[in-house]
Design a protein around this motif. Structure first.
Motif, PDB file in Angstrom:
ATOM      1  N   TYR A  51       0.799  -1.224   0.000  1.00 59.22           N
ATOM      2  CA  TYR A  51       0.000   0.000   0.000  1.00 59.22           C
ATOM      3  C   TYR A  51       0.833   1.276   0.000  1.00 59.22           C
ATOM      4  O   TYR A  51       0.285   2.374  -0.145  1.00 59.22           O
ATOM      5  CB  TYR A  51      -0.911   0.026   1.233  1.00 59.22           C
ATOM      6  CG  TYR A  51      -1.849  -1.154   1.337  1.00 59.22           C
ATOM      7  CD1 TYR A  51      -2.986  -1.235   0.549  1.00 59.22           C
ATOM      8  CD2 TYR A  51      -1.596  -2.186   2.236  1.00 59.22           C
ATOM      9  CE1 TYR A  51      -3.851  -2.320   0.650  1.00 59.22           C
ATOM     10  CE2 TYR A  51      -2.458  -3.264   2.350  1.00 59.22           C
ATOM     11  CZ  TYR A  51      -3.582  -3.332   1.549  1.00 59.22           C
ATOM     12  OH  TYR A  51      -4.427  -4.398   1.645  1.00 59.22           O
ATOM     13  N   GLN A  52       2.129   1.166   0.188  1.00 62.78           N
ATOM     14  CA  GLN A  52       2.945   2.357   0.420  1.00 62.78           C
ATOM     15  C   GLN A  52       2.856   3.395  -0.702  1.00 62.78           C
ATOM     16  O   GLN A  52       2.777   4.593  -0.462  1.00 62.78           O
ATOM     17  CB  GLN A  52       4.406   1.962   0.634  1.00 62.78           C
ATOM     18  CG  GLN A  52       4.702   1.368   2.005  1.00 62.78           C
ATOM     19  CD  GLN A  52       4.389   2.315   3.146  1.00 62.78           C
ATOM     20  OE1 GLN A  52       3.580   2.008   4.006  1.00 62.78           O
ATOM     21  NE2 GLN A  52       5.043   3.467   3.169  1.00 62.78           N
ATOM     22  N   LYS A  53       2.878   2.929  -1.951  1.00 65.45           N
ATOM     23  CA  LYS A  53       2.896   3.869  -3.081  1.00 65.45           C
ATOM     24  C   LYS A  53       1.614   4.677  -3.201  1.00 65.45           C
ATOM     25  O   LYS A  53       1.621   5.777  -3.771  1.00 65.45           O
ATOM     26  CB  LYS A  53       3.155   3.117  -4.395  1.00 65.45           C
ATOM     27  CG  LYS A  53       4.577   2.602  -4.545  1.00 65.45           C
ATOM     28  CD  LYS A  53       4.770   1.965  -5.908  1.00 65.45           C
ATOM     29  CE  LYS A  53       6.200   1.481  -6.100  1.00 65.45           C
ATOM     30  NZ  LYS A  53       6.405   0.858  -7.417  1.00 65.45           N
ATOM     31  N   SER A  54       0.507   4.163  -2.693  1.00 63.57           N
ATOM     32  CA  SER A  54      -0.772   4.848  -2.879  1.00 63.57           C
ATOM     33  C   SER A  54      -1.279   5.531  -1.614  1.00 63.57           C
ATOM     34  O   SER A  54      -2.377   6.105  -1.622  1.00 63.57           O
ATOM     35  CB  SER A  54      -1.836   3.850  -3.369  1.00 63.57           C
ATOM     36  OG  SER A  54      -1.988   2.780  -2.447  1.00 63.57           O
ATOM     37  N   LEU A  55      -0.498   5.504  -0.527  1.00 63.06           N
ATOM     38  CA  LEU A  55      -0.941   6.172   0.695  1.00 63.06           C
ATOM     39  C   LEU A  55      -1.158   7.660   0.430  1.00 63.06           C
ATOM     40  O   LEU A  55      -0.293   8.320  -0.155  1.00 63.06           O
ATOM     41  CB  LEU A  55       0.101   6.015   1.803  1.00 63.06           C
ATOM     42  CG  LEU A  55       0.218   4.649   2.478  1.00 63.06           C
ATOM     43  CD1 LEU A  55       1.381   4.663   3.458  1.00 63.06           C
ATOM     44  CD2 LEU A  55      -1.064   4.285   3.204  1.00 63.06           C
ATOM     45  N   PRO A  56      -2.288   8.222   0.830  1.00 64.51           N
ATOM     46  CA  PRO A  56      -2.508   9.653   0.611  1.00 64.51           C
ATOM     47  C   PRO A  56      -1.583  10.476   1.494  1.00 64.51           C
ATOM     48  O   PRO A  56      -1.274  10.093   2.625  1.00 64.51           O
ATOM     49  CB  PRO A  56      -3.979   9.852   1.016  1.00 64.51           C
ATOM     50  CG  PRO A  56      -4.273   8.723   1.944  1.00 64.51           C
ATOM     51  CD  PRO A  56      -3.442   7.568   1.475  1.00 64.51           C
TER      52      PRO A  56
ATOM     53  N   ILE B 259      -7.412  -7.845  -2.886  1.00 71.96           N
ATOM     54  CA  ILE B 259      -6.611  -6.615  -2.885  1.00 71.96           C
ATOM     55  C   ILE B 259      -5.174  -6.858  -3.346  1.00 71.96           C
ATOM     56  O   ILE B 259      -4.519  -5.938  -3.858  1.00 71.96           O
ATOM     57  CB  ILE B 259      -6.617  -5.965  -1.485  1.00 71.96           C
ATOM     58  CG1 ILE B 259      -6.237  -4.480  -1.568  1.00 71.96           C
ATOM     59  CG2 ILE B 259      -5.693  -6.709  -0.532  1.00 71.96           C
ATOM     60  CD1 ILE B 259      -7.232  -3.619  -2.259  1.00 71.96           C
ATOM     61  N   ARG B 260      -4.673  -8.069  -3.205  1.00 76.43           N
ATOM     62  CA  ARG B 260      -3.283  -8.320  -3.621  1.00 76.43           C
ATOM     63  C   ARG B 260      -3.097  -8.165  -5.131  1.00 76.43           C
ATOM     64  O   ARG B 260      -1.972  -7.991  -5.611  1.00 76.43           O
ATOM     65  CB  ARG B 260      -2.841  -9.721  -3.187  1.00 76.43           C
ATOM     66  CG  ARG B 260      -3.627 -10.855  -3.804  1.00 76.43           C
ATOM     67  CD  ARG B 260      -3.085 -12.206  -3.406  1.00 76.43           C
ATOM     68  NE  ARG B 260      -3.923 -13.291  -3.846  1.00 76.43           N
ATOM     69  CZ  ARG B 260      -3.524 -14.558  -3.947  1.00 76.43           C
ATOM     70  NH1 ARG B 260      -2.279 -14.868  -3.639  1.00 76.43           N
ATOM     71  NH2 ARG B 260      -4.350 -15.488  -4.347  1.00 76.43           N
ATOM     72  N   TRP B 261      -4.222  -8.246  -5.891  1.00 72.58           N
ATOM     73  CA  TRP B 261      -4.129  -8.098  -7.344  1.00 72.58           C
ATOM     74  C   TRP B 261      -4.334  -6.658  -7.794  1.00 72.58           C
ATOM     75  O   TRP B 261      -4.158  -6.352  -8.970  1.00 72.58           O
ATOM     76  CB  TRP B 261      -5.162  -9.010  -8.029  1.00 72.58           C
ATOM     77  CG  TRP B 261      -4.940 -10.459  -7.741  1.00 72.58           C
ATOM     78  CD1 TRP B 261      -5.722 -11.280  -6.987  1.00 72.58           C
ATOM     79  CD2 TRP B 261      -3.847 -11.261  -8.182  1.00 72.58           C
ATOM     80  NE1 TRP B 261      -5.195 -12.543  -6.920  1.00 72.58           N
ATOM     81  CE2 TRP B 261      -4.029 -12.560  -7.653  1.00 72.58           C
ATOM     82  CE3 TRP B 261      -2.719 -11.016  -8.965  1.00 72.58           C
ATOM     83  CZ2 TRP B 261      -3.140 -13.600  -7.884  1.00 72.58           C
ATOM     84  CZ3 TRP B 261      -1.822 -12.052  -9.196  1.00 72.58           C
ATOM     85  CH2 TRP B 261      -2.040 -13.316  -8.668  1.00 72.58           C
ATOM     86  N   VAL B 262      -4.702  -5.790  -6.865  1.00 71.99           N
ATOM     87  CA  VAL B 262      -4.865  -4.372  -7.213  1.00 71.99           C
ATOM     88  C   VAL B 262      -3.481  -3.739  -7.288  1.00 71.99           C
ATOM     89  O   VAL B 262      -2.652  -3.933  -6.390  1.00 71.99           O
ATOM     90  CB  VAL B 262      -5.723  -3.644  -6.155  1.00 71.99           C
ATOM     91  CG1 VAL B 262      -5.821  -2.152  -6.476  1.00 71.99           C
ATOM     92  CG2 VAL B 262      -7.102  -4.274  -6.082  1.00 71.99           C
ATOM     93  N   PRO B 263      -3.153  -2.987  -8.333  1.00 74.59           N
ATOM     94  CA  PRO B 263      -1.820  -2.375  -8.458  1.00 74.59           C
ATOM     95  C   PRO B 263      -1.478  -1.541  -7.229  1.00 74.59           C
ATOM     96  O   PRO B 263      -2.355  -0.876  -6.660  1.00 74.59           O
ATOM     97  CB  PRO B 263      -1.952  -1.491  -9.710  1.00 74.59           C
ATOM     98  CG  PRO B 263      -3.058  -2.108 -10.492  1.00 74.59           C
ATOM     99  CD  PRO B 263      -4.021  -2.668  -9.493  1.00 74.59           C
ATOM    100  N   PRO B 264      -0.213  -1.581  -6.774  1.00 76.29           N
ATOM    101  CA  PRO B 264       0.196  -0.807  -5.594  1.00 76.29           C
ATOM    102  C   PRO B 264      -0.158   0.672  -5.673  1.00 76.29           C
ATOM    103  O   PRO B 264      -0.441   1.299  -4.660  1.00 76.29           O
ATOM    104  CB  PRO B 264       1.713  -1.018  -5.555  1.00 76.29           C
ATOM    105  CG  PRO B 264       1.923  -2.343  -6.194  1.00 76.29           C
ATOM    106  CD  PRO B 264       0.893  -2.419  -7.288  1.00 76.29           C
ATOM    107  N   SER B 265      -0.170   1.237  -6.883  1.00 78.70           N
ATOM    108  CA  SER B 265      -0.486   2.663  -7.025  1.00 78.70           C
ATOM    109  C   SER B 265      -1.958   2.970  -6.734  1.00 78.70           C
ATOM    110  O   SER B 265      -2.336   4.134  -6.565  1.00 78.70           O
ATOM    111  CB  SER B 265      -0.150   3.138  -8.442  1.00 78.70           C
ATOM    112  OG  SER B 265      -0.867   2.386  -9.404  1.00 78.70           O
TER     113      SER B 265
END
Length: 221
Positions: free
Chosen positions: A13-18, A159-165
């Motif tokens: 989740y790091q790349k998409s954290l607001p 959720i593991r298949w959702v892109p990190p971004s």
């Protein structure tokens, strides 16, 4: 060898954290005055209002512009990170006042509470945690606002298949809120080196030793 084998990679989740938004200067001054109102007399509060207004129209506006500029140059983190680290690394007081610590309960198996066994088990567990983290198999830290209604297994499989971004926003849609884990890499092999004015945080991931202190002596193995 691992503590866990998470379906979702540790830093998924790091790349998409607001990023934490910078509040408007006007809103900050309103909150400041609201906090002062119960503490001051009418005369003192009117003076505080004057000072706040002068700050907002003068140096405060310039400082706010500088803060916004710095924030744009550091879009990998939130605007509070720099001042937050400065607050700790420039503090020359005893580290006992600011360091995190872990309270340890007695082991349910009384025979394991003998000091040498206890230290050995804690060391092995710490190493397993470090190995799990570095392998990306540690479960991400996620706050579930309605845990009783959450089907975590189904959520993790999807959720593991959702892109990190996009992963944070995907979790948000089901009232799950991933938290920042950027400091996890400092848990092991990290130290604070004294410097003039501001100490330095250093991490040596190539380190492969453990230091044991006993009766004033240090042993490395």
């Amino acid at each position: 060898d691992y503590l866990q084998r998470s379906l979702v990679p540790t830093m998924h989740y790091q790349k998409s954290l607001p990023r934490l938004p910078i509040p408007k200067l006007e809103d900050t001054m309103k909150r400041f005055l609201a906090a002062q109102r119960p503490l001051l007399s009418d005369v003192q509060f009117r003076r505080a209002e004057e000072i706040a207004q002068d700050f907002q129209n003068g140096v405060g506006r310039e400082l706010h512009k500088e803060l916004v500029t710095r924030d744009k140059l550091n879009n990998h983190t939130s605007y509070t990170s720099g001042p937050w680290l400065d607050m700790y690394l420039k503090n020359c007081k005893s580290l006992l006042d600011v360091n995190v610590f872990v309270p340890l309960h007695q082991d349910p198996k009384t025979e394991y509470n003998q000091q040498l066994l206890r230290a050995t088990n804690l060391t092995c567990s710490a190493l397993r945690f470090m190995k799990t983290l570095r392998a990306g198999l540690l479960e991400p830290t996620v706050f579930y606002s309605e845990p009783s209604k959450s089907n975590r297994h189904l959520f993790e499989r999807v959720i593991r298949w959702v892109p990190p971004s996009l992963s944070w926003y995907g979790a948000h849609m089901v009232n799950a809120y991933p938290l920042d884990m950027s400091q996890y890499h400092r848990i092991s092999n990290s130290t604070r080196i004294p410097r003039r004015g501001r100490d330095e945080l250093v991490t040596h991931e190539e380190g492969r030793h453990i230091v044991v202190m006993r009766k004033g002596n240090m042993y490395v193995f």
